[in-house]
Write an enzyme that holds these catalytic residues in place. Structure first.
Site, PDB file in Angstrom:
ATOM      1  N   ASP A  71     -28.612  19.241  39.720  1.00  6.80           N
ATOM      2  CA  ASP A  71     -28.357  20.216  38.524  1.00  6.80           C
ATOM      3  C   ASP A  71     -29.626  20.681  37.516  1.00  6.80           C
ATOM      4  O   ASP A  71     -30.434  20.061  37.747  1.00  6.80           O
ATOM      5  CB  ASP A  71     -27.249  19.423  37.642  1.00  6.80           C
ATOM      6  CG  ASP A  71     -26.907  20.233  36.396  1.00  6.80           C
ATOM      7  OD1 ASP A  71     -26.169  21.271  36.422  1.00  6.80           O
ATOM      8  OD2 ASP A  71     -27.010  19.486  35.274  1.00  6.80           O
TER       9      ASP A  71
ATOM     10  N   ASP B 288     -29.671  22.164  33.915  1.00  7.55           N
ATOM     11  CA  ASP B 288     -29.442  21.745  32.508  1.00  7.55           C
ATOM     12  C   ASP B 288     -28.973  20.288  32.462  1.00  7.55           C
ATOM     13  O   ASP B 288     -27.994  20.152  32.604  1.00  7.55           O
ATOM     14  CB  ASP B 288     -28.339  22.695  31.733  1.00  7.55           C
ATOM     15  CG  ASP B 288     -28.817  24.090  31.707  1.00  7.55           C
ATOM     16  OD1 ASP B 288     -30.003  24.586  31.915  1.00  7.55           O
ATOM     17  OD2 ASP B 288     -28.025  24.975  31.422  1.00  7.55           O
TER      18      ASP B 288
END
Ligand code: B16
Ligand code: MG
Length: 214
Positions: free
Chosen positions: A9, A11
């Site tokens: 991922d 953020d």
């Protein structure tokens, strides 16, 4: 090696744009007189821009909004958010993340991004990781947001890997659910780790180096 690839991922895992998201949504919510705090903000992690707006509007009590007005609000938030992204630089990538990524690659693992964000290419450029990953799957190539597994399944497909050979790294509960729904093991950081959402719940990014060797 337990895995052939790792899908990160963006953020909240590779860099910390989550605070910029919070400030932009907070400014919009204040203007709409819609109560919004960091507890509600945690529900926005990994969720698409329009789904995030719907969560913001749960506390909104003003006149009903048309779809066009909602789209304009999402654009307004994104413009504020992108102003913050312009301030980012390679200094926003920590030494720990950079060194761990390089060490994982040196072990022969393929590395990919699996982010809900349509701004992922811009963020990667800002922090000096443009072109670094073997594949990037993001908000621009999916139609269903986390907890749907689409973003991670696409990342595995772009890498030419079986999902079962991929480890997902996430900071969002919705993202951990997405990884599991895709048939992948998940290592969590931050909010998702505090919720015990992962197969591994880490305190720091560099713990990945031991997880892949277990
Ligand atoms: P954008 P991730 C997600 O990124 C964020 O966690 C989430 O808060 C945001 O709403 C979503 O991207 C969409 O972002 O508005 O830039 O398209 O955590 O999946 O990397
Ligand atoms: Mg995240």
């Amino acid at each position: 090696m337990k895995f052939k690839a790792i899908i990160f991922d963006l953020d909240g895992v590779i860099c910390f744009t989550d605070e910029y998201h919070y400030r932009a949504w907070k400014a919009l919510a204040d203007r709409l007189n819609a109560p919004f705090d960091r507890t509600i903000n945690n529900r926005l992690r990994g969720v698409s821009r329009m789904a995030s707006l719907e969560i913001i509007l749960e506390t909104y009590t003003g006149p009903e909004l048309s779809e066009e007005e909602k789209a304009a609000l999402a654009t307004e938030k994104n413009e504020m958010y992108r102003e913050s992204l312009k301030e980012m630089s390679p200094a926003d990538l920590s030494d720990e993340v950079r060194e761990t990524l390089n060490a994982l690659r040196a072990k022969g693992l393929k590395l990919a991004i699996g982010s809900s964000s349509k701004n992922a290419p811009f963020i990667l450029k800002q922090i000096g990781l443009e072109g670094y990953f073997d594949a990037v799957s993001d908000g621009n190539n999916i139609s269903r947001s986390k907890p749907d597994p689409e973003v991670f399944l696409k990342a595995a497909e772009f890498l030419g890997m079986d999902p079962a050979d991929c480890l997902v790294v996430e900071d969002a509960v919705s993202g951990a659910e997405a990884g599991h729904a895709g048939g992948m093991k998940v290592a969590c950081l931050g909010d998702a780790a505090r919720h015990g959402a992962g197969d591994w719940n880490m305190n720091s990014f560099s713990e990945l180096l031991t997880i892949v060797e277990e």
